[in-house]
Design a protein around this motif. Structure first.
Motif, PDB file in Angstrom:
ATOM      1  N   PHE A   1      25.804  17.654  14.268  1.00  0.00           N
ATOM      2  CA  PHE A   1      24.487  16.908  13.677  1.00  0.00           C
ATOM      3  C   PHE A   1      23.707  17.741  12.623  1.00  0.00           C
ATOM      4  O   PHE A   1      23.494  18.863  12.891  1.00  0.00           O
ATOM      5  N   ILE A   2      23.556  17.081  11.470  1.00  0.00           N
ATOM      6  CA  ILE A   2      22.707  17.497  10.463  1.00  0.00           C
ATOM      7  C   ILE A   2      21.034  17.189  10.936  1.00  0.00           C
ATOM      8  O   ILE A   2      20.688  15.752  10.848  1.00  0.00           O
ATOM      9  N   GLY A   3      20.286  18.019  11.452  1.00  0.00           N
ATOM     10  CA  GLY A   3      19.006  17.530  12.297  1.00  0.00           C
ATOM     11  C   GLY A   3      18.108  16.957  11.094  1.00  0.00           C
ATOM     12  O   GLY A   3      17.977  17.518  10.069  1.00  0.00           O
ATOM     13  N   PRO A   4      17.208  15.990  11.423  1.00  0.00           N
ATOM     14  CA  PRO A   4      16.289  15.296  10.603  1.00  0.00           C
ATOM     15  C   PRO A   4      15.030  16.161  10.210  1.00  0.00           C
ATOM     16  O   PRO A   4      14.144  16.413  11.178  1.00  0.00           O
ATOM     17  N   GLY A   5      15.180  16.580   9.271  1.00  0.00           N
ATOM     18  CA  GLY A   5      13.962  17.507   8.717  1.00  0.00           C
ATOM     19  C   GLY A   5      12.637  16.905   8.675  1.00  0.00           C
ATOM     20  O   GLY A   5      11.815  17.745   9.219  1.00  0.00           O
ATOM     21  N   HIS A   6      12.882  15.747   8.055  1.00  0.00           N
ATOM     22  CA  HIS A   6      11.119  15.224   8.173  1.00  0.00           C
ATOM     23  C   HIS A   6      10.705  15.079   9.478  1.00  0.00           C
ATOM     24  O   HIS A   6       9.701  15.366   9.755  1.00  0.00           O
ATOM     25  N   VAL A   7      11.348  14.429  10.370  1.00  0.00           N
ATOM     26  CA  VAL A   7      10.858  14.183  11.803  1.00  0.00           C
ATOM     27  C   VAL A   7      10.608  15.473  12.395  1.00  0.00           C
ATOM     28  O   VAL A   7       9.640  15.957  13.012  1.00  0.00           O
TER      29      VAL A   7
ATOM     30  N   VAL B   1       0.751  -1.180  -0.005  1.00  0.00           N
ATOM     31  CA  VAL B   1      -0.120  -0.028  -0.166  1.00  0.00           C
ATOM     32  C   VAL B   1       0.944   1.200  -0.082  1.00  0.00           C
ATOM     33  O   VAL B   1       2.066   1.302   0.345  1.00  0.00           O
ATOM     34  N   TYR B   2       0.444   2.340  -0.405  1.00  0.00           N
ATOM     35  CA  TYR B   2       1.087   3.434  -0.503  1.00  0.00           C
ATOM     36  C   TYR B   2       0.595   4.442   0.751  1.00  0.00           C
ATOM     37  O   TYR B   2       1.315   5.362   1.086  1.00  0.00           O
ATOM     38  N   SER B   3      -0.253   4.242   1.367  1.00  0.00           N
ATOM     39  CA  SER B   3      -0.774   4.855   2.794  1.00  0.00           C
ATOM     40  C   SER B   3      -1.520   3.937   3.420  1.00  0.00           C
ATOM     41  O   SER B   3      -2.235   2.907   2.817  1.00  0.00           O
ATOM     42  N   PRO B   4      -1.423   4.122   4.807  1.00  0.00           N
ATOM     43  CA  PRO B   4      -2.441   3.348   5.762  1.00  0.00           C
ATOM     44  C   PRO B   4      -3.861   3.614   5.304  1.00  0.00           C
ATOM     45  O   PRO B   4      -4.720   2.578   5.583  1.00  0.00           O
ATOM     46  N   LEU B   5      -4.372   4.720   4.679  1.00  0.00           N
ATOM     47  CA  LEU B   5      -5.711   4.851   4.198  1.00  0.00           C
ATOM     48  C   LEU B   5      -6.032   3.814   3.025  1.00  0.00           C
ATOM     49  O   LEU B   5      -7.247   3.337   3.024  1.00  0.00           O
ATOM     50  N   ASP B   6      -5.134   3.294   2.289  1.00  0.00           N
ATOM     51  CA  ASP B   6      -5.232   2.326   1.383  1.00  0.00           C
ATOM     52  C   ASP B   6      -5.746   0.901   2.005  1.00  0.00           C
ATOM     53  O   ASP B   6      -6.369   0.210   1.583  1.00  0.00           O
TER      54      ASP B   6
ATOM     55  N   ILE C   1       5.189   1.361  10.039  1.00  0.00           N
ATOM     56  CA  ILE C   1       6.652   1.639  10.211  1.00  0.00           C
ATOM     57  C   ILE C   1       6.894   3.077   9.899  1.00  0.00           C
ATOM     58  O   ILE C   1       6.274   3.667   9.449  1.00  0.00           O
ATOM     59  N   GLY C   2       8.182   3.563  10.681  1.00  0.00           N
ATOM     60  CA  GLY C   2       8.515   4.930  10.536  1.00  0.00           C
ATOM     61  C   GLY C   2       8.671   5.854  11.724  1.00  0.00           C
ATOM     62  O   GLY C   2       8.276   5.513  12.767  1.00  0.00           O
ATOM     63  N   PHE C   3       9.077   6.808  11.461  1.00  0.00           N
ATOM     64  CA  PHE C   3       9.540   7.598  12.654  1.00  0.00           C
ATOM     65  C   PHE C   3       8.440   8.594  13.006  1.00  0.00           C
ATOM     66  O   PHE C   3       7.265   8.358  12.268  1.00  0.00           O
ATOM     67  N   GLU C   4       8.522   9.698  13.898  1.00  0.00           N
ATOM     68  CA  GLU C   4       7.274  10.426  13.920  1.00  0.00           C
ATOM     69  C   GLU C   4       6.974  11.186  12.785  1.00  0.00           C
ATOM     70  O   GLU C   4       5.599  11.681  12.615  1.00  0.00           O
ATOM     71  N   THR C   5       7.507  11.029  11.572  1.00  0.00           N
ATOM     72  CA  THR C   5       6.999  11.571  10.378  1.00  0.00           C
ATOM     73  C   THR C   5       5.747  11.003   9.739  1.00  0.00           C
ATOM     74  O   THR C   5       5.048  11.783   9.248  1.00  0.00           O
ATOM     75  N   THR C   6       5.755   9.648   9.640  1.00  0.00           N
ATOM     76  CA  THR C   6       4.742   8.870   9.295  1.00  0.00           C
ATOM     77  C   THR C   6       3.744   8.694  10.409  1.00  0.00           C
ATOM     78  O   THR C   6       2.623   8.252  10.024  1.00  0.00           O
ATOM     79  N   ALA C   7       4.095   8.329  11.540  1.00  0.00           N
ATOM     80  CA  ALA C   7       3.095   7.987  12.924  1.00  0.00           C
ATOM     81  C   ALA C   7       1.657   8.836  12.674  1.00  0.00           C
ATOM     82  O   ALA C   7       0.713   8.219  13.084  1.00  0.00           O
ATOM     83  N   PRO C   8       1.704  10.155  12.470  1.00  0.00           N
ATOM     84  CA  PRO C   8       0.486  10.904  12.398  1.00  0.00           C
ATOM     85  C   PRO C   8      -0.689  10.390  11.450  1.00  0.00           C
ATOM     86  O   PRO C   8      -1.822  10.277  11.563  1.00  0.00           O
ATOM     87  N   SER C   9      -0.032   9.883  10.046  1.00  0.00           N
ATOM     88  CA  SER C   9      -0.919   9.422   9.276  1.00  0.00           C
ATOM     89  C   SER C   9      -1.558   7.956   9.508  1.00  0.00           C
ATOM     90  O   SER C   9      -2.777   7.638   9.458  1.00  0.00           O
ATOM     91  N   THR C  10      -0.780   7.100  10.474  1.00  0.00           N
ATOM     92  CA  THR C  10      -1.429   5.974  11.127  1.00  0.00           C
ATOM     93  C   THR C  10      -2.220   6.371  12.034  1.00  0.00           C
ATOM     94  O   THR C  10      -3.182   5.651  11.993  1.00  0.00           O
TER      95      THR C  10
ATOM     96  N   ALA D   1      -0.431  17.583  14.865  1.00  0.00           N
ATOM     97  CA  ALA D   1       0.046  16.300  14.480  1.00  0.00           C
ATOM     98  C   ALA D   1       0.534  15.751  16.182  1.00  0.00           C
ATOM     99  O   ALA D   1      -0.009  14.398  16.411  1.00  0.00           O
ATOM    100  N   LEU D   2       0.983  16.440  16.900  1.00  0.00           N
ATOM    101  CA  LEU D   2       1.538  15.972  18.055  1.00  0.00           C
ATOM    102  C   LEU D   2       0.276  15.599  19.020  1.00  0.00           C
ATOM    103  O   LEU D   2       0.326  14.334  19.826  1.00  0.00           O
ATOM    104  N   GLU D   3      -0.682  16.250  18.824  1.00  0.00           N
ATOM    105  CA  GLU D   3      -2.143  15.855  19.900  1.00  0.00           C
ATOM    106  C   GLU D   3      -2.551  14.611  19.281  1.00  0.00           C
ATOM    107  O   GLU D   3      -2.969  13.694  20.081  1.00  0.00           O
ATOM    108  N   VAL D   4      -2.612  14.339  18.250  1.00  0.00           N
ATOM    109  CA  VAL D   4      -3.309  13.217  17.864  1.00  0.00           C
ATOM    110  C   VAL D   4      -2.455  12.001  18.179  1.00  0.00           C
ATOM    111  O   VAL D   4      -2.608  10.726  18.255  1.00  0.00           O
ATOM    112  N   LEU D   5      -0.855  12.236  17.915  1.00  0.00           N
ATOM    113  CA  LEU D   5       0.015  11.157  18.517  1.00  0.00           C
ATOM    114  C   LEU D   5      -0.065  10.858  19.821  1.00  0.00           C
ATOM    115  O   LEU D   5      -0.365   9.465  20.241  1.00  0.00           O
ATOM    116  N   ALA D   6      -0.350  11.789  20.540  1.00  0.00           N
ATOM    117  CA  ALA D   6      -0.641  11.697  22.107  1.00  0.00           C
ATOM    118  C   ALA D   6      -1.908  10.823  22.240  1.00  0.00           C
ATOM    119  O   ALA D   6      -1.883  10.062  23.555  1.00  0.00           O
TER     120      ALA D   6
END
Ligand code: SF4
Length: 371
Positions: A191-197, A117-122, A140-149, A261-266
């Protein structure tokens, strides 16, 4: 700047390379870690390391979500996929990650109903279309993809879908960075910090790095000029004796993160007490599981899961690559027994994996160097 091409301007890249050269001390060796696999990909794709002075070394970090999934976790997914009546869904990269006895793609070849699938919605759509089957999404994924799940689970709950569940393997970025900083063989200058997360969590969570370990962090975008500018910002901090979190990726990253997004993760997730990372071992509170309010959607409660820890193959040095201890080409099986077509380790599977990025873009330059 309005168009992506402008972030790839070769002349501006040369200007930035000159500015980088002007801030480095000639006798000093600098080691800068790019945390995120997306940066590793950009660095190799655009040849950014070729523009840097010889004494500025980039090392790759643990920020590739596919690369850090341990073999035992893949085995757990395969076991669930083989459960009668299950449709097992996951992103494409996960299909090719080796478990102890094959991949999810092998499980599909053996008859398990495994779908990309391309997205959890699929996955949610598949559940609606197959009310007599159990549909599992391997998240799977870091905080970047967790909100879509999380939003998908909220929707599943609102619709009262009883045949949808999630096998949650989302991980969080701060605990492995802390573990790396505590590692005695780790000597990094910044460190080059993770822009997506950081688009989700913001830049603030990385303040512990300058505060506790005295190293600068620059949260960075992914285009070549972003990465070069971020390297320049890190080196400028070092030259000026400063040490702080800076945000180069302000066009996308709010310093305090995406509050919605942080609210929905919590609401949907809570921290697991422990989670195993490939090559890094168990790290406390470094991954997410479903909160009590969403326990009905937890595939690990709905299906038997072996949960067995499996050692990596002896030849595999993904752990050292993920910690930045060795470069991809220093692994004994790089490009021979381990290739993107026949990967032994995870870092060769995902395009964000350092080994795959280097294999696809960097090895030719290296081969030229060795001639
Ligand atoms: S070459 Fe293969 S086995 Fe070696 S570190 Fe890379 S992915 Fe792992």
């Amino acid at each position: 700047m309005r168009f992506v091409d402008e972030f790839r301007d070769a002349e501006l890249g040369q200007v930035l390379a000159g500015e980088i050269l002007s801030v480095v001390e000639p006798g000093r060796h600098y080691k800068i870690m790019e945390v995120c696999g997306g940066h590793t990909h950009s660095i190799y794709k655009y040849g950014i390391d070729d523009l840097l002075p010889a004494n500025v070394e980039l090392v790759h970090g643990p920020g590739c979500p596919v690369c850090v999934i341990p073999m035992g976790r893949v085995d757990d997914g395969i076991a669930v996929a083989h459960e009668p009546g299950v449709i097992f869904t996951c992103f494409g990269d996960m299909l090719r990650i080796p478990g102890s006895d094959g991949t999810l793609l092998d499980a599909k070849a053996e008859g398990a109903d495994v779908r990309m699938v391309y997205s959890p919605l699929d996955a949610l759509r598949i559940a609606r279309e197959n009310p007599d089957r159990q549909v599992v999404f391997f998240a799977i994924g870091f905080e970047t993809t967790a909100p879509s799940t999380a939003l998908t689970l909220k929707r599943a709950k609102a619709e009262g879908l009883e045949n949808f569940s999630c096998m949650c393997s989302h991980v969080t970025i701060v605990p492995p960075l802390r573990a790396l900083m505590e590692s005695p063989d780790m000597r990094l200058d910044g460190f080059i910090g993770p822009g997506h997360v950081a688009t989700v969590v913001g830049a603030r969570p990385f303040e512990f790095i300058p505060a506790s370990y005295g190293k600068p962090v620059v949260v960075s975008g992914f285009e070549p000029l972003d990465v070069l500018q971020s390297i320049h910002m890190i080196l400028t901090q070092l030259a000026e004796g400063r040490c702080e979190v800076e945000n180069q990726y302000r066009r996308v990253v709010p310093y305090d993160g995406n509050l919605k997004a942080l609210e929905v993760l919590a609401e949907v997730f809570e921290l697991r007490p422990h989670f195993e990372w490939r090559g890094l071992g168990f790290i406390s509170q470094s991954a997410l599981e479903l909160s009590a309010a969403y326990a009905d959607f937890d595939a690990e409660q709905r299906f038997p899961v072996p949960g067995v820890r499996v050692a990596d193959p002896k030849a595999c040095q993904c752990g050292e690559v993920l910690k930045g201890v060795i470069k991809p080409w220093e692994c004994k099986v790089f490009g021979t027994a381990c290739t993107p077509e026949r990967p032994i380790g995870t870092c060769m599977v995902s395009p964000e994996g350092a080994c795959a990025a280097y294999y696809n873009y960097g090895r030719f330059a290296r081969e030229r160097e060795l001639v």
